[in-house]
Motif scaffolding. Structure first.
Motif: not given
Length: 507
Positions: A267-272, A309-322, A388-391
């Motif tokens: 795995x490698x990351x390249x901007x978006x 779970x209350x010890x983890x007061x963080x949320x995260x959401x990721x969408x991925x599209x090939x 979608x707005x940044x696509x």
């Protein structure tokens, strides 16, 4: 005879003694532990072996602050020796706290703020997945190891039951005096008979010798129980795909070695974009366009969740599209389910991979309803609208990312409704003529020149060909390309339909 500190660096003798004393004193504790382990092994984690091992590897890498490397090796059986699945990983090494977590059902070693923020695992119970294939799992690190054995656990429990029956174990809770046989029904011996020798073996850790292989910090060794376990392990190993590296960003590399050969995924990351290089695909790189949102959680959203779970007061959401070679979206080949962050059984019809910190029900198979899930549905919709707005590049192909109005389940339906509510005002539809070539459109809020149309302002000309629409678009910049009249997605978005005669009258 208890092991010395040198032979038992993680204090497994102390853990065993505490568990066996509790079982002898209160046999109901044995029943509770046995039921809990059975529920985990046969229920929520029955087919999560590879995912849970990879998740532990990602957590170890995150705690150590290093790129995670995870290696699965499936060795065939020879003669009387069983087949073995070996999982090695880099990262924080095995320690006494980790051993206690592995041996304590529903207790997690991830309690500090740093641990809970970086870790993927929730409760420290995912290791129970190994019981789906092995009766003798072992974990070995740089400074010692720990193992479990169903046969030895049975004998240890039987010894505790015999000691209880002979009166050498005190049971003040039942009113039996020390030194007197416990003849009350429901004793440990009765519990063992009812379960025909099945005991919660993970509660009784034993010291193990050995060290992790070169280049790795920890190794999990799983002698496979029988042909059925061998078949399950092979199937789960073969099912590894891009989703595992996308859902576990702490992992940079997965190596899979089987009798058929060696497969490497990186795995490698390249901007978006996230690139997954899979040697099984002939050296081709899979490109995924992603968007990620995260933040702190208000305590009120966790009020109905368990303490861990209350010890983890963080949320995260990721969408991925090939995406294909031109940057256009394609349908994911991964399982069409919600990932929270590892796969659940919750169906997902939105044409993308969703990875979110959704709370799960007790079976660990579906998101739990409640205010936290409702909150994350809205945040997921925000992120999808941004995706979608940044696509780029803007093209007709982005219409494929518009979900239909009918969900495959309650959560999928809620996601679709929230997404469609936002997409109405998101500029992502490709115009028939580039907006730079005509009068131009400027976003009212940002003042930035737009290269795409918003659904509420876009129109489709009915009954017109490509050439006609292109000519009309020079004067009517809100027209979409020809041939889209039958696209259900545009109807769902409420895109206007314009008869050809009316379009000509506007010129």
């Amino acid at each position: 005879m208890e092991a010395t500190d040198a032979a038992d660096p993680f204090g497994t003798a102390r853990l065993r003694r505490g568990v066996l004393d509790a079982w002898a004193t209160t046999p109901a504790r044995f029943r509770e532990d046995a039921n809990a382990e059975e529920d985990l092994a046969l229920g929520g984690y029955r087919d999560r072996l590879v995912v849970e091992l990879a998740q532990n590897a990602a957590d170890a890498a995150a705690r150590a602050g290093v790129p995670g490397r995870f290696r699965l090796t499936l060795r065939p059986g020879e003669g009387d020796a069983p087949a073995v699945l070996v999982a090695a990983n880099t990262g924080a090494p095995l320690d006494a706290t980790g051993v206690e977590s592995l041996s304590t059902l529903r207790a997690s070693a991830k309690r500090t703020e740093a641990d809970t923020h970086a870790a993927v695992g929730r409760f420290g119970v995912g290791f129970a997945a190994v019981l789906a294939v092995s009766d003798e799992p072992a974990v070995v690190g740089r400074h010692g190891g720990v193992r479990w054995s169903l046969a030895e656990a049975r004998e240890l429990a039987a010894e505790a039951a015999r000691a209880q029956s002979s009166g050498t174990a005190s049971d003040t809770s039942s009113g039996t005096a020390a030194g007197q046989p416990d003849t009350a029904p429901g004793g440990l011996a009765d519990e063992l008979r009812r379960r025909e020798g099945h005991v919660p073996l993970l509660r009784l850790p034993l010291p193990a010798e050995g060290t992790a292989p070169d280049g790795y910090d920890t190794v999990v060794i799983l002698p496979l129980r029988d042909a059925g376990a061998d078949d399950l392990a092979r199937r789960l190993v073969a099912s590894v795909d891009d989703a595992l590296l996308l859902t576990l960003p702490g992992l940079a590399e997965i190596v899979i070695e089987t009798p058929d050969g060696v497969r490497t995924l990186t795995r490698s990351e390249h901007g978006a974009y996230v690139h997954i290089d899979d040697s099984a695909s002939g050296g081709g790189i899979h490109r995924w366009r992603t968007v990620a949102h995260h933040g702190p959680l208000e305590r009120a959203l966790l009020a109905d969740r368990p303490v861990e779970e209350r010890l983890r007061p963080h949320w995260s959401v990721t969408w991925a599209v090939p995406v294909d070679g031109d940057g256009a979206p394609v349908r994911p080949g991964t399982a069409p389910v919600v990932h929270a962050p590892t796969p659940t059984d919750e169906p997902l019809g939105v044409p993308a991979l969703l990875i979110a910190s959704l709370p799960l029900d007790t079976a660990r198979r579906h998101p739990a309803p409640g205010p936290l899930t409702d909150f994350l549905v809205q945040r997921a919709a925000d992120a999808y609208a941004e995706l979608l707005g940044d696509w780029e590049p803007v093209s007709v192909a982005t219409i494929d990312l518009v979900p239909g109005p009918l969900g495959k389940g309650e959560l999928d339906g809620a996601l679709r409704a929230a997404i469609l509510e936002r997409l109405h005002r998101v500029a992502f539809l490709a115009p028939a003529a580039p907006l730079d070539d005509v009068a131009g459109e400027t976003d009212e809020e940002s003042g930035v020149r737009r290269h795409a149309l918003r659904p509420f302002e876009a129109e489709v000309v009915e009954g017109a060909g490509d050439d006609t629409v292109r000519v009309l678009a020079e004067v009517l910049p809100t027209l979409l390309p020809a041939g889209l009249e039958r696209r259900a997605e545009l109807r769902t978005l409420g895109v206007g339909r314009l008869p050809l005669g009316d379009a000509i009258d506007r010129i």
